[in-house]
Motif scaffolding. Structure first.
Motif, PDB file in Angstrom:
ATOM      1  N   GLU A   1      -3.993  -7.708   4.490  1.00 52.48           N
ATOM      2  CA  GLU A   1      -3.063  -8.704   5.011  1.00 52.48           C
ATOM      3  C   GLU A   1      -3.757  -9.809   5.804  1.00 52.48           C
ATOM      4  OE1 GLU A   1      -0.147  -7.878   3.144  1.00 52.48           O
ATOM      5  OE2 GLU A   1       0.881  -8.471   4.988  1.00 52.48           O
TER       6      GLU A   1
ATOM      7  N   LYS B   1       9.254  -1.246   5.130  1.00 55.27           N
ATOM      8  CA  LYS B   1      10.428  -1.033   4.273  1.00 55.27           C
ATOM      9  C   LYS B   1      10.736  -2.286   3.431  1.00 55.27           C
ATOM     10  CE  LYS B   1      13.184   0.006   7.788  1.00 55.27           C
ATOM     11  NZ  LYS B   1      12.237  -0.147   8.925  1.00 55.27           N
ATOM     12  N   THR B   2      10.760  -3.432   4.095  1.00 51.88           N
ATOM     13  CA  THR B   2      11.110  -4.669   3.394  1.00 51.88           C
ATOM     14  C   THR B   2      10.040  -5.024   2.358  1.00 51.88           C
ATOM     15  OG1 THR B   2      12.254  -5.402   5.372  1.00 51.88           O
ATOM     16  CG2 THR B   2      11.695  -7.108   3.765  1.00 51.88           C
ATOM     17  N   ARG B   3       8.771  -4.848   2.750  1.00 53.12           N
ATOM     18  CA  ARG B   3       7.686  -5.151   1.824  1.00 53.12           C
ATOM     19  C   ARG B   3       7.749  -4.237   0.599  1.00 53.12           C
ATOM     20  NH1 ARG B   3       2.601  -7.462   2.103  1.00 53.12           N
ATOM     21  NH2 ARG B   3       3.591  -8.864   3.585  1.00 53.12           N
TER      22      ARG B   3
ATOM     23  N   GLY C   1       9.184  -2.519  11.254  1.00 54.26           N
ATOM     24  CA  GLY C   1       7.819  -2.972  10.979  1.00 54.26           C
ATOM     25  C   GLY C   1       6.930  -1.954  10.303  1.00 54.26           C
TER      26      GLY C   1
ATOM     27  N   GLN D   1       0.861  -1.186   0.000  1.00 57.91           N
ATOM     28  CA  GLN D   1       0.000   0.000   0.000  1.00 57.91           C
ATOM     29  C   GLN D   1       0.899   1.237   0.000  1.00 57.91           C
ATOM     30  OE1 GLN D   1      -3.574   0.547   0.384  1.00 57.91           O
ATOM     31  NE2 GLN D   1      -2.840   2.623   0.051  1.00 57.91           N
TER      32      GLN D   1
HETATM   33  P1  ADP Z   1      10.259  -3.247   8.021  1.00 57.10           P
HETATM   34  O1  ADP Z   1      11.075  -3.810   6.909  1.00 57.10           O
HETATM   35  O2  ADP Z   1      10.061  -1.766   7.941  1.00 57.10           O
HETATM   36  O3  ADP Z   1      10.724  -3.699   9.398  1.00 57.10           O
HETATM   37  P2  ADP Z   1       8.120  -4.856   6.871  1.00 57.10           P
HETATM   38  O4  ADP Z   1       8.210  -4.381   5.475  1.00 57.10           O
HETATM   39  O5  ADP Z   1       8.647  -6.223   7.164  1.00 57.10           O
HETATM   40  O6  ADP Z   1       8.780  -3.819   7.894  1.00 57.10           O
HETATM   41  O7  ADP Z   1       6.598  -4.731   7.306  1.00 57.10           O
HETATM   42  C1  ADP Z   1       6.029  -5.539   8.313  1.00 57.10           C
HETATM   43  C2  ADP Z   1       4.663  -5.998   7.884  1.00 57.10           C
HETATM   44  O8  ADP Z   1       3.760  -4.882   7.912  1.00 57.10           O
HETATM   45  C3  ADP Z   1       4.621  -6.537   6.465  1.00 57.10           C
HETATM   46  O9  ADP Z   1       4.857  -7.923   6.449  1.00 57.10           O
HETATM   47  C4  ADP Z   1       3.206  -6.209   6.031  1.00 57.10           C
HETATM   48  O10 ADP Z   1       2.318  -7.198   6.528  1.00 57.10           O
HETATM   49  C5  ADP Z   1       2.877  -4.931   6.789  1.00 57.10           C
HETATM   50  N1  ADP Z   1       3.047  -3.662   6.066  1.00 57.10           N
HETATM   51  C6  ADP Z   1       3.618  -2.537   6.577  1.00 57.10           C
HETATM   52  N2  ADP Z   1       3.520  -1.521   5.715  1.00 57.10           N
HETATM   53  C7  ADP Z   1       2.876  -1.997   4.620  1.00 57.10           C
HETATM   54  C8  ADP Z   1       2.444  -1.393   3.381  1.00 57.10           C
HETATM   55  N3  ADP Z   1       2.649  -0.088   3.111  1.00 57.10           N
HETATM   56  N4  ADP Z   1       1.798  -2.186   2.502  1.00 57.10           N
HETATM   57  C9  ADP Z   1       1.560  -3.495   2.771  1.00 57.10           C
HETATM   58  N5  ADP Z   1       1.934  -4.113   3.927  1.00 57.10           N
HETATM   59  C10 ADP Z   1       2.569  -3.374   4.846  1.00 57.10           C
END
Ligand code: ADP
Length: 272
Positions: A192, A49-51, A46, A20
């Motif tokens: 999700e 960023k990774t997503r 969380g 999103q």
């Molecule tokens: P980070 O890498 O910032 O620690 P992640 O990318 O692993 O965090 O995000 C954690 C979870 O939160 C993802 O697995 C997803 O379920 C959800 N999430 C957070 N932001 C988004 C977004 N913008 N769109 C879709 N899912 C998201």
């Protein structure tokens, strides 16, 4: 039988992880990719960023190679090393070298955790030379146009010893991430976990109450990841108070008084 269909993939067969957008980050990523600019993503744990990187890699149809950096990670872990076996020595590419050879996207998560010597290999890759010198084999790889380096870190964890040097930071364009705005975070929870909009709205409201406690009683705020966990438990039939305590209170603190205070807020939101 449980339905194990991931909610986070598009319904069609493209297998682009659901993401999103919260601002203009997708366009910025595409510009950076097209013009061979390395990207730094800053933001709390969380928050997506990774997503985001997984989504963009799939959209751009590039292989994604992710490295979770830790304090023992050296440049040899990234570049590669000689392995001895069967009486012979064989060279084995590390993840960064693989990404360069394949023209992939290399994502170094929590880059500040890595040992300082890793910057030696990142610097020539992050300026207009775009080369990866492999000291131990004498090879010098020229990164193809499709190769992109993305790094992330959480400025909240920063301390004087663990910080990116200005000479490293200034090689990247940077995007600041934060928890999504309420309406967007609701959409994420629904996509999700499959929960309905009313429950998503109530969970996001609770998280935002907790986030106001950040810097007071809590070191870290409730992340979008933890909200997704709570939503997943509730969607599976778990009582909302129990789900929120397990997913949004206990992971945030070990202090009994803090947990008790969070629990009161949860009961006020979801208790009967
Ligand atoms: P980070 O890498 O910032 O620690 P992640 O990318 O692993 O965090 O995000 C954690 C979870 O939160 C993802 O697995 C997803 O379920 C959800 N999430 C957070 N932001 C988004 C977004 N913008 N769109 C879709 N899912 C998201």
């Amino acid at each position: 039988m449980n339905d194990l269909t991931p909610h986070n993939f598009l319904a069609d067969d493209t297998k682009i992880p659901f993401y999103q957008p919260v601002g203009n980050e997708c366009a910025l990523f595409e510009y950076a990719y097209q013009h061979q600019l390395p990207l730094l993503i800053k933001g709390p744990t969380g928050c997506g960023k990774t997503r985001f990187v997984a989504h963009m890699a799939a959209r751009l149809m590039r292989p994604l190679i992710t490295v979770a950096c830790h304090d023992d990670l050296t440049s040899a872990d990234l570049v590669g090393r000689h392995l001895i076996g069967d009486g012979q020595t064989l060279w084995s590419d590390g993840p960064l070298t693989r990404a360069v050879r394949q023209g992939g996207i290399c994502y170094l998560d929590e880059i500040v955790e890595a040992r300082k010597d890793t910057t030696v290999v990142l610097h020539p890759l992050t300026d207009d030379r775009r080369i990866l010198p492999i000291e131990r084999t004498g090879e010098e790889l020229q990164a193809p146009e499709e190769f992109m380096l993305v790094v992330s870190y959480n400025p909240g964890y920063q301390n004087l010893l663990k910080n990116l040097k200005p000479s490293t930071r200034q090689r990247f364009i940077a995007i600041q991430f934060d928890y999504p705005a309420a309406a967007q975070e609701q959409q994420i929870l629904m996509a999700e976990s499959g929960i309905d909009s009313d429950m998503a709205r109530r969970l996001v409201h609770l998280a935002n109450q907790f986030r106001q406690l950040r810097h007071h009683d809590l070191e870290e705020a409730a992340s979008t990841r933890l909200l997704v966990y709570a939503a997943t438990l509730i969607q599976a039939g778990c009582d909302p108070v129990m789900a929120c305590k397990a997913a949004m209170a206990e992971p945030l603190s070990d202090d009994a008084d803090t947990i008790a205070a969070l629990y009161e807020v949860i009961k006020a939101s979801f208790g009967k």
